[in-house]
Design a protein around this motif. Structure first.
Motif, PDB file in Angstrom:
ATOM      1  N   ALA A  61       0.894  -1.138   0.015  1.00 19.82           N
ATOM      2  CA  ALA A  61      -0.164  -0.090   0.094  1.00 19.82           C
ATOM      3  C   ALA A  61       0.887   1.307  -0.052  1.00 19.82           C
ATOM      4  O   ALA A  61       0.233   2.512  -0.150  1.00 19.82           O
ATOM      5  CB  ALA A  61      -0.929  -0.124   1.067  1.00 19.82           C
ATOM      6  N   HIS A  62       2.082   1.186  -0.003  1.00 24.42           N
ATOM      7  CA  HIS A  62       2.832   2.475   0.109  1.00 24.42           C
ATOM      8  C   HIS A  62       4.488   2.034  -0.218  1.00 24.42           C
ATOM      9  O   HIS A  62       5.187   1.493   0.546  1.00 24.42           O
ATOM     10  CB  HIS A  62       2.871   3.082   1.494  1.00 24.42           C
ATOM     11  CG  HIS A  62       3.563   4.703   1.471  1.00 24.42           C
ATOM     12  ND1 HIS A  62       3.143   5.406   0.564  1.00 24.42           N
ATOM     13  CD2 HIS A  62       4.916   4.754   1.912  1.00 24.42           C
ATOM     14  CE1 HIS A  62       3.992   6.576   1.182  1.00 24.42           C
ATOM     15  NE2 HIS A  62       4.960   6.070   1.733  1.00 24.42           N
ATOM     16  N   CYS A  63       5.033   2.562  -1.434  1.00 19.68           N
ATOM     17  CA  CYS A  63       6.251   2.322  -1.805  1.00 19.68           C
ATOM     18  C   CYS A  63       6.529   3.682  -2.702  1.00 19.68           C
ATOM     19  O   CYS A  63       5.624   4.300  -2.949  1.00 19.68           O
ATOM     20  CB  CYS A  63       6.309   0.886  -2.632  1.00 19.68           C
ATOM     21  SG  CYS A  63       7.957   0.840  -3.291  1.00 19.68           S
ATOM     22  N   HIS A  64       7.726   3.881  -2.546  1.00 20.26           N
ATOM     23  CA  HIS A  64       8.463   4.803  -3.654  1.00 20.26           C
ATOM     24  C   HIS A  64       9.688   3.904  -4.395  1.00 20.26           C
ATOM     25  O   HIS A  64      10.713   3.905  -3.993  1.00 20.26           O
ATOM     26  CB  HIS A  64       9.232   5.831  -2.741  1.00 20.26           C
ATOM     27  CG  HIS A  64       8.437   6.611  -1.706  1.00 20.26           C
ATOM     28  ND1 HIS A  64       8.335   8.082  -1.932  1.00 20.26           N
ATOM     29  CD2 HIS A  64       7.905   6.370  -0.504  1.00 20.26           C
ATOM     30  CE1 HIS A  64       7.458   8.556  -0.731  1.00 20.26           C
ATOM     31  NE2 HIS A  64       7.379   7.463   0.041  1.00 20.26           N
ATOM     32  N   ILE A  65       8.958   3.414  -5.503  1.00 19.90           N
ATOM     33  CA  ILE A  65       9.855   2.417  -6.320  1.00 19.90           C
ATOM     34  C   ILE A  65      11.243   2.981  -6.759  1.00 19.90           C
ATOM     35  O   ILE A  65      12.190   2.791  -7.024  1.00 19.90           O
ATOM     36  CB  ILE A  65       9.368   1.505  -6.983  1.00 19.90           C
ATOM     37  CG1 ILE A  65      10.081   0.290  -7.603  1.00 19.90           C
ATOM     38  CG2 ILE A  65       8.699   2.307  -8.651  1.00 19.90           C
ATOM     39  CD1 ILE A  65       9.930  -0.812  -6.364  1.00 19.90           C
ATOM     40  N   TYR A 203      -1.258  10.162   1.340  1.00 14.12           N
ATOM     41  CA  TYR A 203      -0.799  11.314   2.118  1.00 14.12           C
ATOM     42  C   TYR A 203       0.032  10.933   3.340  1.00 14.12           C
ATOM     43  O   TYR A 203      -0.341   9.966   4.188  1.00 14.12           O
ATOM     44  CB  TYR A 203      -1.848  12.242   2.557  1.00 14.12           C
ATOM     45  CG  TYR A 203      -1.558  13.436   3.431  1.00 14.12           C
ATOM     46  CD1 TYR A 203      -1.027  14.612   2.628  1.00 14.12           C
ATOM     47  CD2 TYR A 203      -1.698  13.295   4.782  1.00 14.12           C
ATOM     48  CE1 TYR A 203      -0.740  15.815   3.685  1.00 14.12           C
ATOM     49  CE2 TYR A 203      -1.419  14.582   5.425  1.00 14.12           C
ATOM     50  CZ  TYR A 203      -0.909  15.651   4.890  1.00 14.12           C
ATOM     51  OH  TYR A 203      -0.653  17.087   5.631  1.00 14.12           O
ATOM     52  N   HIS A 204       1.208  11.333   3.418  1.00 17.75           N
ATOM     53  CA  HIS A 204       2.337  11.020   4.577  1.00 17.75           C
ATOM     54  C   HIS A 204       1.624  11.506   5.919  1.00 17.75           C
ATOM     55  O   HIS A 204       1.612  12.871   5.987  1.00 17.75           O
ATOM     56  CB  HIS A 204       3.532  11.305   4.427  1.00 17.75           C
ATOM     57  CG  HIS A 204       4.192  10.552   3.405  1.00 17.75           C
ATOM     58  ND1 HIS A 204       4.050  10.893   1.933  1.00 17.75           N
ATOM     59  CD2 HIS A 204       4.956   9.537   3.436  1.00 17.75           C
ATOM     60  CE1 HIS A 204       4.745  10.000   1.192  1.00 17.75           C
ATOM     61  NE2 HIS A 204       5.349   9.190   2.088  1.00 17.75           N
ATOM     62  N   SER A 205       1.154  10.828   6.830  1.00 19.32           N
ATOM     63  CA  SER A 205       0.236  11.599   7.923  1.00 19.32           C
ATOM     64  C   SER A 205       0.964  11.195   9.304  1.00 19.32           C
ATOM     65  O   SER A 205       1.074   9.879   9.555  1.00 19.32           O
ATOM     66  CB  SER A 205      -1.213  11.170   7.929  1.00 19.32           C
ATOM     67  OG  SER A 205      -1.989  11.752   9.003  1.00 19.32           O
ATOM     68  N   VAL A 264      -0.701   7.679   5.217  1.00 20.59           N
ATOM     69  CA  VAL A 264       0.279   6.733   5.581  1.00 20.59           C
ATOM     70  C   VAL A 264       1.320   7.085   6.650  1.00 20.59           C
ATOM     71  O   VAL A 264       1.718   8.173   6.998  1.00 20.59           O
ATOM     72  CB  VAL A 264       1.182   6.779   4.296  1.00 20.59           C
ATOM     73  CG1 VAL A 264       2.578   5.698   4.340  1.00 20.59           C
ATOM     74  CG2 VAL A 264       0.409   6.691   2.953  1.00 20.59           C
ATOM     75  N   HIS A 265       1.498   5.850   7.532  1.00 20.50           N
ATOM     76  CA  HIS A 265       2.343   5.936   8.728  1.00 20.50           C
ATOM     77  C   HIS A 265       1.728   6.217   9.931  1.00 20.50           C
ATOM     78  O   HIS A 265       1.634   4.967  10.604  1.00 20.50           O
ATOM     79  CB  HIS A 265       3.496   7.168   8.561  1.00 20.50           C
ATOM     80  CG  HIS A 265       4.528   6.792   7.686  1.00 20.50           C
ATOM     81  ND1 HIS A 265       5.183   5.446   7.369  1.00 20.50           N
ATOM     82  CD2 HIS A 265       4.997   7.599   6.464  1.00 20.50           C
ATOM     83  CE1 HIS A 265       6.266   5.615   6.376  1.00 20.50           C
ATOM     84  NE2 HIS A 265       6.003   6.842   5.908  1.00 20.50           N
ATOM     85  N   ASN A 266       1.056   6.963  10.312  1.00 16.68           N
ATOM     86  CA  ASN A 266       0.229   7.211  11.678  1.00 16.68           C
ATOM     87  C   ASN A 266       0.898   6.596  12.796  1.00 16.68           C
ATOM     88  O   ASN A 266       0.127   6.118  13.568  1.00 16.68           O
ATOM     89  CB  ASN A 266      -0.832   6.044  11.334  1.00 16.68           C
ATOM     90  CG  ASN A 266      -1.773   6.546   9.910  1.00 16.68           C
ATOM     91  OD1 ASN A 266      -2.356   7.555   9.914  1.00 16.68           O
ATOM     92  ND2 ASN A 266      -1.648   5.590   9.037  1.00 16.68           N
ATOM     93  N   THR A 317       5.660  -1.098   2.317  1.00 17.24           N
ATOM     94  CA  THR A 317       7.059  -1.318   2.479  1.00 17.24           C
ATOM     95  C   THR A 317       7.827  -0.129   2.604  1.00 17.24           C
ATOM     96  O   THR A 317       9.000   0.114   3.237  1.00 17.24           O
ATOM     97  CB  THR A 317       7.624  -2.181   1.445  1.00 17.24           C
ATOM     98  OG1 THR A 317       7.575  -1.414   0.204  1.00 17.24           O
ATOM     99  CG2 THR A 317       7.155  -3.508   1.210  1.00 17.24           C
ATOM    100  N   ASP A 318       7.221   1.097   2.357  1.00 17.61           N
ATOM    101  CA  ASP A 318       7.815   2.417   2.042  1.00 17.61           C
ATOM    102  C   ASP A 318       9.052   2.034   1.210  1.00 17.61           C
ATOM    103  O   ASP A 318       9.015   1.112   0.288  1.00 17.61           O
ATOM    104  CB  ASP A 318       8.177   3.065   3.241  1.00 17.61           C
ATOM    105  CG  ASP A 318       8.333   4.564   3.129  1.00 17.61           C
ATOM    106  OD1 ASP A 318       8.274   5.053   2.177  1.00 17.61           O
ATOM    107  OD2 ASP A 318       8.273   5.278   4.381  1.00 17.61           O
ATOM    108  N   SER A 319       9.966   2.882   1.064  1.00 15.27           N
ATOM    109  CA  SER A 319      10.996   2.703  -0.047  1.00 15.27           C
ATOM    110  C   SER A 319      12.392   2.247   0.659  1.00 15.27           C
ATOM    111  O   SER A 319      12.521   2.131   1.850  1.00 15.27           O
ATOM    112  CB  SER A 319      11.597   4.216  -0.454  1.00 15.27           C
ATOM    113  OG  SER A 319      12.405   4.897   0.275  1.00 15.27           O
TER     114      SER A 319
HETATM  115 ZN   LIG Z   1       6.620   7.496   1.775  1.00 21.23          ZN
END
Ligand SMILES: [Zn+2]
Length: 399
Positions: A61-65, A203-205, A264-266, A317-319
């Protein structure tokens, strides 16, 4: 037709099946599943057994490939402010070809480990070609940031141009805002409005206490970082960073706000922020990226509270700038190790069905049901007795 059997089948939307099977047609669409003892002898003779567990393909659900070239480059435990300094210094430390080679290798690895869909953040077009040829479904969030209100229009136009470029390559893409701390309110509002036209926002939150402190009081390391670089900081509101975001949405969109909004994150989300999000957002989703959170902040989101509040949790996974590998099983293990009371089946739902629902792909992905084509994944080294991941667990796509 293929028949896959295993010690456990996890359909995700129904109860796990001990000694079960899942049957697909030649194109990979699920026909049915059940207990293996119900299979007739001819079916049993062609069934393929995979020890451990069989689960549907994952949704990252969250990556910066496009940051895949940064593996191993960042110092751990830097906090948000230190992380920003590192990304500013290192983002272009490898040339374009090197960056593209790195992201292509990671895309292949994600698919092999069983990821069937991904919500991916892009700041440029370097990943588009690879994503357009990948068997993985991706939705690209063209992320924008900027602290000068005068640049709002040109930044949004740039993001729209990138989104058009992605769409021409048959990718789903739209602008999205980065975070409260990297943006002036004007750009935050414009990017949110532009993004939600597509029906989706990421959105990074509330990733860190530093972010929360910046919005509540205008103080802390993140505030100092921005001031030190001569950049303006967002308005001080006295409320939470999530409330600040939602209040900005409410200025430009009719409430309650429609569309799938992924927060995203929380890591520092609290009850008051959760209630506010539930009040004003019609379809909020909450991504957790536990290994990234440990990498940067050595802290994890309050999953017990988030579960109590009935939030739709997804896993990212994030990046590789903030993770040693992009591996959904490792993220699930991290959650299981730190929150041992959460059943594996629930964590698996976060890593599959909930992400598919965020992407509005639940008719095809995220669970085993007749007519869906989620991909089929074997979790090897699964603790069958304990019905959970073991230290040795890893995943491999078998279809
Ligand atoms: Zn991110």
């Amino acid at each position: 037709m293929r028949i896959f059997t295993s010690d456990y089948i996890f359909p995700v939307v129904s109860d796990p099946i001990r000694d079960g099977y899942v049957m697909t047609d030649d194109e990979g669409y699920v026909l049915k599943m059940g207990a293996a003892r119900e299979l007739n002898p001819p079916a049993l003779s062609v069934a393929e057994y995979f020890p451990g567990a069989i689960v549907p393909g994952f949704v990252n659900a969250h990556c910066h490939i496009e940051l895949s070239h940064l593996r191993g480059a960042f110092k751990k435990g830097s906090g948000m402010s230190g992380f920003i300094n590192q990304i500013n210094a290192l983002r272009e430390s490898v040339d374009r070809n090197g960056r593209i080679n790195a992201l292509e290798a990671e895309m292949r690895s994600l698919y092999r480990q069983g990821v069937s869909a991904m919500a991916d953040i892009s700041n440029c077009d370097e990943s588009f070609e690879c994503k357009s040829h990948s068997p993985m479904y991706t939705r690209t969030f063209i992320e924008v940031f900027g602290t000068d209100p005068a640049e709002t229009e040109s930044i949004i136009e740039g993001a729209r141009e990138l989104a058009r470029e992605a769409e021409e390559m048959d990718l789903d893409a739209a602008p999205t805002p980065h975070s409260c701390y990297t943006m002036c309110p004007e750009l935050l509002q414009a990017a949110s409005a532009a993004g939600l036209k597509s029906g989706f926002l990421s959105y990074h939150s509330q990733e860190s206490g530093q972010e929360e402190e910046l919005i509540r009081y205008g103080t802390g390391e993140l505030a100092e970082n921005y001031k030190g670089r001569g950049l303006p900081t967002p308005p001080v509101t006295g409320g939470s960073a999530l409330k600040y975001f939602i209040d900005n949405l409410r200025k430009v969109l009719r409430s309650p706000i429609k569309g799938h909004v992924l927060l995203v994150h929380n890591v520092v989300i609290d009850e008051e922020s959760i209630d506010y999000a539930k009040e004003w957002l019609r379809s909020p989703y909450f991504a957790v990226c536990p290994l990234s959170n440990i990498f940067i902040h050595n802290q994890l989101p309050p999953l017990d509270l988030m579960r109590e509040k009935g939030l739709k949790i997804t896993i990212g996974t994030d990046s590789l700038s903030s993770n040693d590998s992009l591996c959904i099983v490792d993220e699930m293990k991290c959650i299981q190790d730190n929150f041992p009371s959460i059943p594996f089946a629930e964590i698996l739902k976060w890593a599959t069905a909930n992400g598919a629902e965020f992407l509005a792909k639940e008719d095809l992905l995220g669970s085993f049901e007749a007519g869906k084509k989620p991909g089929i994944v074997n979790i090897e080294g699964f603790d069958v007795q304990g019905m959970k991941l073991s230290e040795k667990s890893s995943s491999v796509r078998i279809l």
